[in-house]
Design a protein around this motif. Structure first.
Motif, PDB file in Angstrom:
ATOM      1  N   VAL A   1       0.867  -1.175   0.000  1.00 18.12           N
ATOM      2  CA  VAL A   1       0.000   0.000   0.000  1.00 18.12           C
ATOM      3  C   VAL A   1       0.909   1.232   0.000  1.00 18.12           C
ATOM      4  O   VAL A   1       1.812   1.333   0.824  1.00 18.12           O
ATOM      5  CB  VAL A   1      -0.892  -0.002   1.260  1.00 18.12           C
ATOM      6  CG1 VAL A   1      -1.661   1.305   1.373  1.00 18.12           C
ATOM      7  CG2 VAL A   1      -1.835  -1.199   1.253  1.00 18.12           C
ATOM      8  N   ARG A   2       0.638   2.152  -0.928  1.00 14.98           N
ATOM      9  CA  ARG A   2       1.510   3.322  -1.112  1.00 14.98           C
ATOM     10  C   ARG A   2       1.090   4.488  -0.226  1.00 14.98           C
ATOM     11  O   ARG A   2       0.824   5.589  -0.702  1.00 14.98           O
ATOM     12  CB  ARG A   2       1.534   3.722  -2.583  1.00 14.98           C
ATOM     13  CG  ARG A   2       2.170   2.672  -3.489  1.00 14.98           C
ATOM     14  CD  ARG A   2       2.062   3.043  -4.954  1.00 14.98           C
ATOM     15  NE  ARG A   2       2.714   4.324  -5.229  1.00 14.98           N
ATOM     16  CZ  ARG A   2       2.612   4.979  -6.389  1.00 14.98           C
ATOM     17  NH1 ARG A   2       1.899   4.470  -7.380  1.00 14.98           N
ATOM     18  NH2 ARG A   2       3.226   6.129  -6.555  1.00 14.98           N
TER      19      ARG A   2
ATOM     20  N   ILE B   1      -0.233   7.856  -8.309  1.00 13.76           N
ATOM     21  CA  ILE B   1      -0.648   6.974  -7.225  1.00 13.76           C
ATOM     22  C   ILE B   1      -1.430   5.742  -7.704  1.00 13.76           C
ATOM     23  O   ILE B   1      -1.469   4.720  -7.013  1.00 13.76           O
ATOM     24  CB  ILE B   1      -1.472   7.778  -6.173  1.00 13.76           C
ATOM     25  CG1 ILE B   1      -1.734   6.969  -4.915  1.00 13.76           C
ATOM     26  CG2 ILE B   1      -2.770   8.335  -6.764  1.00 13.76           C
ATOM     27  CD1 ILE B   1      -0.508   6.568  -4.148  1.00 13.76           C
TER      28      ILE B   1
ATOM     29  N   PRO C   1       0.523   0.325  -9.279  1.00 13.22           N
ATOM     30  CA  PRO C   1       0.642  -0.619  -8.167  1.00 13.22           C
ATOM     31  C   PRO C   1       2.093  -0.820  -7.720  1.00 13.22           C
ATOM     32  O   PRO C   1       2.984  -0.983  -8.545  1.00 13.22           O
ATOM     33  CB  PRO C   1       0.103  -1.929  -8.765  1.00 13.22           C
ATOM     34  CG  PRO C   1       0.439  -1.835 -10.220  1.00 13.22           C
ATOM     35  CD  PRO C   1       0.345  -0.368 -10.588  1.00 13.22           C
TER      36      PRO C   1
ATOM     37  N   TRP D   1      -7.482  -1.036   4.949  1.00 11.36           N
ATOM     38  CA  TRP D   1      -6.362  -1.973   4.672  1.00 11.36           C
ATOM     39  C   TRP D   1      -6.640  -3.334   5.331  1.00 11.36           C
ATOM     40  O   TRP D   1      -6.395  -4.378   4.730  1.00 11.36           O
ATOM     41  CB  TRP D   1      -5.016  -1.465   5.182  1.00 11.36           C
ATOM     42  CG  TRP D   1      -4.633  -0.030   4.906  1.00 11.36           C
ATOM     43  CD1 TRP D   1      -3.955   0.804   5.748  1.00 11.36           C
ATOM     44  CD2 TRP D   1      -4.860   0.751   3.712  1.00 11.36           C
ATOM     45  NE1 TRP D   1      -3.769   2.037   5.170  1.00 11.36           N
ATOM     46  CE2 TRP D   1      -4.306   2.034   3.931  1.00 11.36           C
ATOM     47  CE3 TRP D   1      -5.494   0.489   2.489  1.00 11.36           C
ATOM     48  CZ2 TRP D   1      -4.355   3.051   2.973  1.00 11.36           C
ATOM     49  CZ3 TRP D   1      -5.553   1.497   1.538  1.00 11.36           C
ATOM     50  CH2 TRP D   1      -4.997   2.742   1.782  1.00 11.36           C
TER      51      TRP D   1
ATOM     52  N   PRO E   1      -9.180   2.710  -0.736  1.00  9.57           N
ATOM     53  CA  PRO E   1      -8.410   3.930  -1.009  1.00  9.57           C
ATOM     54  C   PRO E   1      -7.373   3.650  -2.098  1.00  9.57           C
ATOM     55  O   PRO E   1      -6.884   2.527  -2.237  1.00  9.57           O
ATOM     56  CB  PRO E   1      -7.736   4.234   0.334  1.00  9.57           C
ATOM     57  CG  PRO E   1      -8.621   3.598   1.363  1.00  9.57           C
ATOM     58  CD  PRO E   1      -9.149   2.362   0.711  1.00  9.57           C
ATOM     59  N   ILE E   2      -7.014   4.696  -2.820  1.00 12.67           N
ATOM     60  CA  ILE E   2      -6.197   4.537  -4.031  1.00 12.67           C
ATOM     61  C   ILE E   2      -4.780   4.022  -3.759  1.00 12.67           C
ATOM     62  O   ILE E   2      -4.148   3.448  -4.647  1.00 12.67           O
ATOM     63  CB  ILE E   2      -6.166   5.869  -4.825  1.00 12.67           C
ATOM     64  CG1 ILE E   2      -5.519   5.692  -6.200  1.00 12.67           C
ATOM     65  CG2 ILE E   2      -5.483   6.996  -4.030  1.00 12.67           C
ATOM     66  CD1 ILE E   2      -6.223   4.709  -7.110  1.00 12.67           C
ATOM     67  N   GLU E   3      -4.284   4.162  -2.538  1.00 13.27           N
ATOM     68  CA  GLU E   3      -2.910   3.705  -2.250  1.00 13.27           C
ATOM     69  C   GLU E   3      -2.772   2.176  -2.303  1.00 13.27           C
ATOM     70  O   GLU E   3      -1.666   1.651  -2.415  1.00 13.27           O
ATOM     71  CB  GLU E   3      -2.476   4.178  -0.846  1.00 13.27           C
ATOM     72  CG  GLU E   3      -2.360   5.697  -0.687  1.00 13.27           C
ATOM     73  CD  GLU E   3      -3.652   6.351  -0.222  1.00 13.27           C
ATOM     74  OE1 GLU E   3      -4.717   5.681  -0.245  1.00 13.27           O
ATOM     75  OE2 GLU E   3      -3.608   7.526   0.163  1.00 13.27           O
ATOM     76  N   PHE E   4      -3.888   1.461  -2.212  1.00 15.99           N
ATOM     77  CA  PHE E   4      -3.879  -0.015  -2.177  1.00 15.99           C
ATOM     78  C   PHE E   4      -3.530  -0.558  -3.571  1.00 15.99           C
ATOM     79  O   PHE E   4      -4.085  -0.122  -4.573  1.00 15.99           O
ATOM     80  CB  PHE E   4      -5.279  -0.487  -1.769  1.00 15.99           C
ATOM     81  CG  PHE E   4      -5.409  -1.964  -1.509  1.00 15.99           C
ATOM     82  CD1 PHE E   4      -5.129  -2.490  -0.256  1.00 15.99           C
ATOM     83  CD2 PHE E   4      -5.844  -2.822  -2.507  1.00 15.99           C
ATOM     84  CE1 PHE E   4      -5.270  -3.853  -0.008  1.00 15.99           C
ATOM     85  CE2 PHE E   4      -5.983  -4.179  -2.270  1.00 15.99           C
ATOM     86  CZ  PHE E   4      -5.702  -4.703  -1.011  1.00 15.99           C
ATOM     87  N   PRO E   5      -2.606  -1.534  -3.645  1.00 15.88           N
ATOM     88  CA  PRO E   5      -2.204  -2.037  -4.960  1.00 15.88           C
ATOM     89  C   PRO E   5      -3.171  -3.080  -5.512  1.00 15.88           C
ATOM     90  O   PRO E   5      -3.594  -3.984  -4.785  1.00 15.88           O
ATOM     91  CB  PRO E   5      -0.846  -2.689  -4.668  1.00 15.88           C
ATOM     92  CG  PRO E   5      -0.958  -3.175  -3.256  1.00 15.88           C
ATOM     93  CD  PRO E   5      -1.868  -2.202  -2.535  1.00 15.88           C
ATOM     94  N   ALA E   6      -3.518  -2.962  -6.781  1.00 14.85           N
ATOM     95  CA  ALA E   6      -4.385  -3.950  -7.437  1.00 14.85           C
ATOM     96  C   ALA E   6      -3.507  -5.092  -7.934  1.00 14.85           C
ATOM     97  O   ALA E   6      -2.939  -5.024  -9.019  1.00 14.85           O
ATOM     98  CB  ALA E   6      -5.141  -3.306  -8.592  1.00 14.85           C
TER      99      ALA E   6
END
Lengths: 264, 247
Positions: free
Chosen positions: A125-126, A137, A140, A195, B127-132
């Motif tokens: 998670v960024r 953003i 991935p 998360w 939320p957009i920070e989560f990687p797909a």
């Protein structure tokens, strides 16, 4: 891995120059580097090599290079956080490093991620500020498939309790440990809850930038996070447990390096 | 413990409980469903509602469903939600895509490890920070299957967008500078393929605790390449079913 000739080198430095922050030049490091956060952990990691010498020590960047079962390996500390990690990765790539495996500690985020467990990160998670100065953003933060596979194989071989999945990278340590005390408490708490619902395994501070910079510079990346604490359960490893678990994690990474062809 | 009464008929898909296999192939195009189902034994057309066309059959004795998602992440989310509700556990998208950084070229087959979340739907989940991310396990099995079948593939990150014409004719869009800036970032950052469904499929898979992957043809929808992708997917399903039995 594919060549990175089209990449503009940082700060206009040539490949064979001594890199500004890590103080390394071509030949000082292996193509395979282990990245702990803590410079104080570098020597302990190198004790697990068959041989090792100190090649640089500047700011939070301490590097030792040696051999493990005939394979060349190095260890460089990144310091805490994505800003100093990006510098380490860029400069190490400039002097020929192709594979980067972060070894760090983390806080548990799921009921089933317990202290002492090893988390092999597939992505991150960024929730940090550095990788967005590289890529928008929506991109991935993903580890390399072959590195993740090599780490899983190694963990299975040693029969280590491990989990495979997404980790969270944050910039504010105390924002995680005391979110209620922060002016942006509601955002921190809301996102944390998301998360957890998305299955994120543990929280740390460097992987997202390592993975994003790795994608951009065509490097092989991976990360092993030792679960060292659990806020919800108020658990943490004792000093002895920490050392034993770190040794298991180090050996797991070193064994995985044997699956990565030297120089590839 | 209170048991939740599940409705038998879902709102959009022409399917009920017991009618969906554990493994589901999800193309975008409803017309591609019968072509993929041709590679199955005893395939049955279960129905079509809107863009959701459903077949089920077997491959080497394993039940496999093929259900179209329609174009785009909004309808894909509906399909994934309803299929997982009905019991599907492994989702593999077969799709077409454009080339981005030119590592994958026209006619190549591309296995996606992750997706750029240039879509609107996945943001209404996470939320957009989560990687797909695709499932590591599904990706590994797709790579292994393609090697065993001798079919060349490329492996990497794809971009999922919402506007098809924003990609093909960005200059005529009011947000042209924004589209250009993003596209040049994807190119530089190592994105191999551009399509319209993977980001939401992957993001949802982490929330629903299902496994997902995607295999994409670059700039072609030839029958032969769809058949090659189908072969890879079906072979990978036999590996996954095999390792399940070992566990």
């Amino acid at each position: 891995m594919s060549n990175s000739n089209d990449i503009e080198k940082t700060g206009g430095l040539l490949d064979n120059d001594v890199q500004y922050h890590v103080q390394l030049k071509q030949g000082d490091v292996s193509d395979f580097v282990i990245l702990p956060g803590d410079p104080g952990r570098v020597e302990f990691i190198a004790e697990h090599f068959d041989s090792a010498t100190l090649v640089a020590d500047n700011r939070e960047y301490k590097t030792m290079t040696g051999k493990y079962k005939g394979r060349s390996v190095s260890v460089t500390s990144t310091g805490i956080g994505c800003p100093s990690t990006a510098i380490a990765v860029e400069e190490l790539a400039n002097v020929g490093v192709k594979t980067f495996v972060r070894l760090g500690t983390s806080g548990a985020m799921q009921d089933y991620t317990r202290v002492g467990d090893k988390v092999i990160a597939t992505g991150a998670v960024r929730f940090e500020g550095t990788s967005v100065q590289y890529m928008p953003i929506e991109f991935p933060a993903v580890a390399s498939h072959d590195m993740v596979s090599a780490l899983i194989k190694s963990a299975q071989k040693s029969d280590l309790t491990h989990h495979i999945g997404i980790v969270q990278s944050k910039d504010s340590f105390y924002g995680q440990h005391n979110p209620e005390g922060m002016p942006i408490a509601s955002e921190l708490l809301q996102k944390w809850d998301a998360w957890v619902k998305g299955g994120v395994l543990c929280s740390e501070m460097e992987a997202a930038t390592l993975f994003v910079v790795g994608s951009y510079r065509k490097l092989r990346t991976g990360a092993v996070l030792l679960v060292a604490g659990d806020q919800a359960k108020q658990e943490s490893l004792t000093k002895e447990e920490y050392k034993a678990n770190m040794t298991e994690s180090i050996n797991m990474i070193l064994e995985s390096s044997l699956d990565i062809e030297e120089g590839s | 413990m209170q048991t939740v009464q599940k409705v038998e008929q879902v709102k959009h898909l022409p399917l009920k409980f017991g009618e969906v296999a554990r493994y589901v192939i999800v193309p975008g195009d409803p017309n591609r469903v019968p072509l993929i189902a041709d590679s199955l034994d005893n395939s049955v057309h279960q129905g079509q509602n809107r863009e959701f066309n459903a077949y089920k059959g077997t491959y080497k004795g394993i039940d496999v469903s093929v259900v179209s998602t329609g174009i785009g992440c909004p309808s894909t989310a509906i399909a994934v939600e309803e299929l997982s509700y009905l019991g599907a556990e492994v989702f593999i998208r077969i799709g077409t895509s454009g080339s981005v950084d030119k590592t994958a070229k026209k006619g190549d087959i591309f296995i996606a490890t992750a997706a750029v979340r240039d879509d609107g739907t996945s943001k209404q989940y996470m939320p957009i920070e989560f990687p797909a991310l695709a499932s590591h396990d599904v990706v590994g099995n797709l790579i292994q299957a393609s090697k065993d079948l001798g079919i060349d593939t490329k492996v990497g990150i794809c971009q999922s967008k919402d506007s098809f014409f924003g990609e093909t004719e960005p200059e005529r869009m009011p947000v042209a500078p924004y589209l250009d800036y993003k596209w040049s970032s994807w190119k530089k950052g190592g994105v191999g393929a551009s399509e319209m469904e993977a980001a939401t499929l992957f993001t949802l898979s982490h929330i629903k605790k299902i496994r997902a992957g995607a295999i994409l043809a670059i700039e072609t929808s030839d029958k032969e390449i769809v058949q090659d992708m189908t072969k890879i997917v079906l072979e990978s399903i036999t590996y996954m079913e095999g390792s399940k039995n070992v566990e």
